[in-house]
Design an enzyme around this catalytic site. Structure first.
Site, PDB file in Angstrom:
ATOM      1  N   GLU A 137      -7.654  -3.421  -1.156  1.00 34.05           N
ATOM      2  CA  GLU A 137      -6.598  -4.408  -0.911  1.00 34.05           C
ATOM      3  C   GLU A 137      -6.190  -4.374   0.565  1.00 34.05           C
ATOM      4  OE1 GLU A 137      -2.857  -4.149  -3.124  1.00 34.05           O
ATOM      5  OE2 GLU A 137      -2.919  -6.285  -3.550  1.00 34.05           O
ATOM      6  N   GLY A 193       3.206  -2.510  -1.152  1.00 36.27           N
ATOM      7  CA  GLY A 193       3.077  -2.154  -2.574  1.00 36.27           C
ATOM      8  C   GLY A 193       2.131  -0.991  -2.812  1.00 36.27           C
TER       9      GLY A 193
HETATM   10  O1  LIG Z   1       5.681  -5.075  -6.959  1.00 38.32           O
HETATM   11  P1  LIG Z   1       5.386  -6.502  -7.202  1.00 38.32           P
HETATM   12  O2  LIG Z   1       6.121  -7.400  -6.282  1.00 38.32           O
HETATM   13  O3  LIG Z   1       5.601  -6.853  -8.638  1.00 38.32           O
HETATM   14  O4  LIG Z   1       3.871  -6.756  -6.868  1.00 38.32           O
HETATM   15  C1  LIG Z   1       2.857  -6.090  -7.554  1.00 38.32           C
HETATM   16  C2  LIG Z   1       1.598  -6.090  -6.756  1.00 38.32           C
HETATM   17  O5  LIG Z   1       1.178  -7.419  -6.518  1.00 38.32           O
HETATM   18  C3  LIG Z   1       0.539  -7.500  -5.235  1.00 38.32           C
HETATM   19  O6  LIG Z   1       1.282  -8.266  -4.360  1.00 38.32           O
HETATM   20  C4  LIG Z   1      -0.740  -8.182  -5.361  1.00 38.32           C
HETATM   21  O7  LIG Z   1      -1.527  -7.551  -6.314  1.00 38.32           O
HETATM   22  C5  LIG Z   1       0.450  -6.042  -4.752  1.00 38.32           C
HETATM   23  O8  LIG Z   1       0.395  -5.926  -3.407  1.00 38.32           O
HETATM   24  C6  LIG Z   1       1.683  -5.479  -5.389  1.00 38.32           C
HETATM   25  O9  LIG Z   1       1.680  -4.093  -5.396  1.00 38.32           O
END
Ligand SMILES: O=P(O)(O)OC[C@H]1O[C@](O)(CO)[C@@H](O)[C@@H]1O
Length: 544
Positions: free
Chosen positions: A350, A264
Site C-alpha cells: 500500500e 492507517g
Molecule cells: O481506518 P479507516 O478510515 O476505516 O480506513 C481503513 C483503511 O482504508 C484505507 O484507507 C484503504 O484501504 C487504509 O489506508 C485504511 O487503513
C-alpha cells in the site's frame, strides 16, 4: 540532479551487478563474509551476507542513498515535515512511540502531550476492563473483545495479538474486517452480549465495511435483550473523526483519538492498538512501543553502512531495479509470526505500489515488488520449490527467534535447522556434478542419471536475509515491525514516490459505493461498461 537511472552511481551499479561471481564463490574466497555482513541492533541480528553483493555493491548502494538525500529525508519525516505531499500531511507514527519529554511538532504544535494523554486514557480503560471494574449491562465483567475495523485499522492489532499469544491475559479477542456477513456472523455466534466489548476502529469513521459491521454488531447486541442505554458499556471507538463518531451514536467518553499525521497502515502504535493493549496489558503494549522507539533511534542515528532499515531497503532496491525481481518473500520460522507476511504485505504494497514520482512524472523503473510469504517449515513443502528452481528471482527474508515460547523435545532444533538449511540451499544450490555424485551408488543407467541430474541442478545464488532475535517479546516485535516500516520508507525515497498516500485503494472505495447504489436502484444498470452492467444485473436477479 540527473534522472535516477541515468546517474553515474546507477550505471556503476549495473556494471558491478553484471560482474559479480556466484555467491558460493564469494563465500569461498572470503572467510570473513559473515563477519563483515551482519549487524546487531535493537534486539535483532541481521545476516545479509547471503546477498548478491560485494563491498563495491554495498558502497554504491549507500552512495545512491546519499545522492537521494536519505539522511535529510529521514530527519524530515521524524521532524514532522509535510512529506505526504498529496494529502499535505506529516508522517509521524514515530511520535506515537516517542518519550514523554520529547517535543515533536506537527502543524506548529507539540503533539507529544496528546499522545501521552491518549496512552493514559487507554491505560485507564485497559485497567478497568482487565480488572473487571468495567462491567457489561448486567453487571458481569467483560470476557471478549471484538475489534471491528479494516486495513490499517485491523491488520496490525490482529497480527500483533496473534504474535504475542504468550502474553495474553484472561480476555479473548476476535477480529472482524470483511463486510462479508459470514465473518461477523461466525464471530458473534459463540459470544454472550452481556460480556462482549466492541472496539470499532476507523480513522476516517467513513469506511463502508467497518460502519456496516458495527451496525450489525449493534443490532445483534440489542436483539440479545440489551437496550440503547446499554450501548455505551459495550461499544467504544478509535477514530480521528470524533464528530462523525458521536453523530453515529458513540458515547463521547468512549472515543479514543488518533490523528491525521498517522497513516492507517502505520497506526497500530496509536489507540488503534487498543485491542492489543486490552489483550496483552498496557505494560506489554508500552514494551512494543519501546522496541519501535529503539528502532527509530537506530534509524536516525546509525551511519548508513550500519543502519538495518537502510541496508534492507537498499538491498530491496538492488533486486527490484538491477535484477528485475518482481516479488519478495517473507518466511517466518515461528508459528506466532505466521501473520507477519500479510502485515508486511499491506505495509509495503500500500506504501510503495506507486508509479508516479512525488513531482508527478511516470517512473521508468520498477517500484514496490509483490510481498508475500508464510510460515516455515510449511512453505518448504509448497512454494519453496519455485524459490529454489523456478525462473523468477525471489529475494527472501527468513525471520526466527532463537528461543521458543514452547520448548518441546527436538522441535526447535529442527525448526532452526530447516531455516538455516533453506538459506544455505538457496545460496549455494547444487551443481550438475554434485547431483551426479549423489547417484554414484544407484543402479540407474548413465543416461537416466544424466537426465535426473539435470532436474536436480539448483542454480543457487538466490539471495536471502536472516533476521534473528533471542526471543519473540513485545519489545523485539516492536523493533521488527518498525524495521520494516523504515525499510519501506528507504525504498520510497530512492524511488522518489510518496509512500504515504493510497489513491488506488481510495478509488476502489468510491466505485464500490457507486455500484452499491446501482444494485439497490429500481431499474437495471445500463450506464456502465457492458461487463459491469451485466454483473450488477445478474446479481440483482440472484441467478447466473
Ligand atoms: O481506518 P479507516 O478510515 O476505516 O480506513 C481503513 C483503511 O482504508 C484505507 O484507507 C484503504 O484501504 C487504509 O489506508 C485504511 O487503513
Amino acid at each position: 540532479m540527473p534522472h535516477l537511472t541515468e546517474s553515474v552511481t546507477w550505471q556503476a551499479l549495473k556494471t558491478n551487478v553484471a560482474s559479480l561471481p556466484h555467491m558460493r564463490e564469494m563465500f569461498a574466497s572470503d572467510a570473513n563474509r559473515f563477519e563483515n555482513m551482519h549487524l546487531k541492533s535493537c534486539g535483532l541480528m541481521l545476516d545479509y551476507s547471503k546477498n548478491r553483493v560485494n563491498s563495491e555493491t554495498l558502497s554504491l548502494l549507500f552512495k545512491l542513498a546519499e545522492e537521494a538525500d536519505l539522511t535529510n529525508k529521514i530527519s524530515a519525516m521524524f521532524n514532522g515535515e509535510i512529506i505526504n505531499n498529496t494529502e499535505q500531511r506529516a508522517v509521524l507514527h514515530s511520535a506515537l512511540r516517542s518519550q514523554a519529554h520529547q517535543n515533536i511538532q506537527a502543524e506548529g504544535q507539540n503533539i507529544v502531550p496528546e499522545v501521552q494523554q491518549t496512552l493514559a486514557k487507554m491505560a485507564g480503560f485497559v485497567e478497568q476492563v482487565q480488572s473487571g471494574q468495567w462491567t457489561g449491562y448486567t453487571g458481569k465483567a467483560i470476557t471478549d473483545i471484538v475489534s471491528i475495523g479494516i486495513g490499517g485499522s485491523f491488520l496490525g492489532p490482529k497480527i500483533v495479538t496473534q504474535a504475542l499469544r504468550p502474553y495474553w491475559n484472561k480476555l479473548n479477542c476476535h477480529f472482524v474486517a470483511n463486510v462479508d456477513a459470514t465473518s461477523i456472523c461466525e464471530k458473534l455466534a459463540g459470544l454472550n452480549a452481556e460480556t462482549t466489548l466492541f472496539v470499532m476502529s476507523s480513522k476516517s469513521f467513513g469506511t463502508q465495511e467497518t460502519l456496516t459491521n458495527t451496525l450489525s454488531a449493534k443490532e445483534w447486541f440489542l436483539n440479545q435483550g440489551a437496550t440503547q442505554q446499554d450501548v455505551a458499556k459495550h461499544f467504544v471507538a478509535v477514530t480521528s473523526n470524533v464528530n462523525k463518531a458521536t453523530d453515529f451514536g458513540m458515547d463521547a467518553n468512549n472515543i479514543f483519538p488518533m490523528w491525521d499525521w498517522v497513516g492507517g497502515r502505520y497506526s497500530l502504535w496509536s489507540a488503534i492498538g487498543l485491542p492489543i493493549a486490552l489483550i496483552i496489558g498496557m505494560d506489554n503494549f508500552k514494551q512494543l512501543l519501546s522496541g519501535a522507539f529503539d528502532m527509530d533511534e537506530h534509524f536516525q542515528q546509525a551511519p548508513l553502512e550500519q543502519n538495518m532499515p537502510v541496508i534492507m531497503g537498499m538491498l530491496s532496491v538492488l533486486y527490484s531495479n538491477f535484477h528485475n525481481a518482481q516479488s519478495h518473500v517473507i518466511l517466518t520460522y515461528d508459528h506466532y509470526l505466521r501473520g507477519l507476511p500479510a502485515y508486511f504485505q499491506q505495509l509495503d504494497m500500500e506504501s510503495n505500489g506507486k508509479s508516479v514520482t512525488l513531482e508527478g512524472s511516470r517512473v521508468d523503473y520498477s517500484t514496490g515488488p509483490v510481498i508475500w510469504g508464510g510460515e516455515g517449515t510449511n512453505g518448504q513443502h509448497a512454494y519453496h520449490q519455485l524459490l529454489h528452481q523456478g525462473t523468477a528471482l525471489i529475494p527472501a527474508d527468513f525471520i526466527m527467534p532463537l528461543q521458543s515460547h514452547n520448548p518441546l523435545g527436538e522441535h526447535h532444533n529442527q525448526l532452526a535447522s530447516n531455516c538455516f538449511g533453506q538459506t544455505q540451499a538457496l545460496m549455494q544450490g547444487r551443481t550438475f556434478d554434485e547431483a551426479m555424485a549423489e547417484m554414484n551408488n544407484s543402479a540407474l543407467s548413465d543416461d537416466q542419471k544424466q537426465l535426473i541430474a539435470k532436474h536436480k541442478v539448483m542454480e543457487g545464488n538466490k539471495p536471502s536475509n536472516t533476521l534473528l532475535m533471542d526471543k519473540l517479546t513485545p519489545k523485539t516485535l516492536g523493533s521488527l515491525i518498525a524495521l520494516y516500516e523504515h525499510r519501506t520508507f528507504v525504498q520510497g525515497i530512492i524511488w522518489q514516490i510518496n509512500s504515504f498516500d493510497q489513491w488506488g485503494v481510495e478509488l476502489g472505495k468510491v466505485l464500490g459505493n457507486d455500484v452499491l447504489e446501482r444494485i439497490g436502484a429500481d431499474n437495471d444498470a445500463d450506464e456502465l461498461d457492458s461487463s459491469s452492467n451485466a454483473l450488477i444485473n445478474i446479481f440483482r436477479n440472484g441467478k447466473i
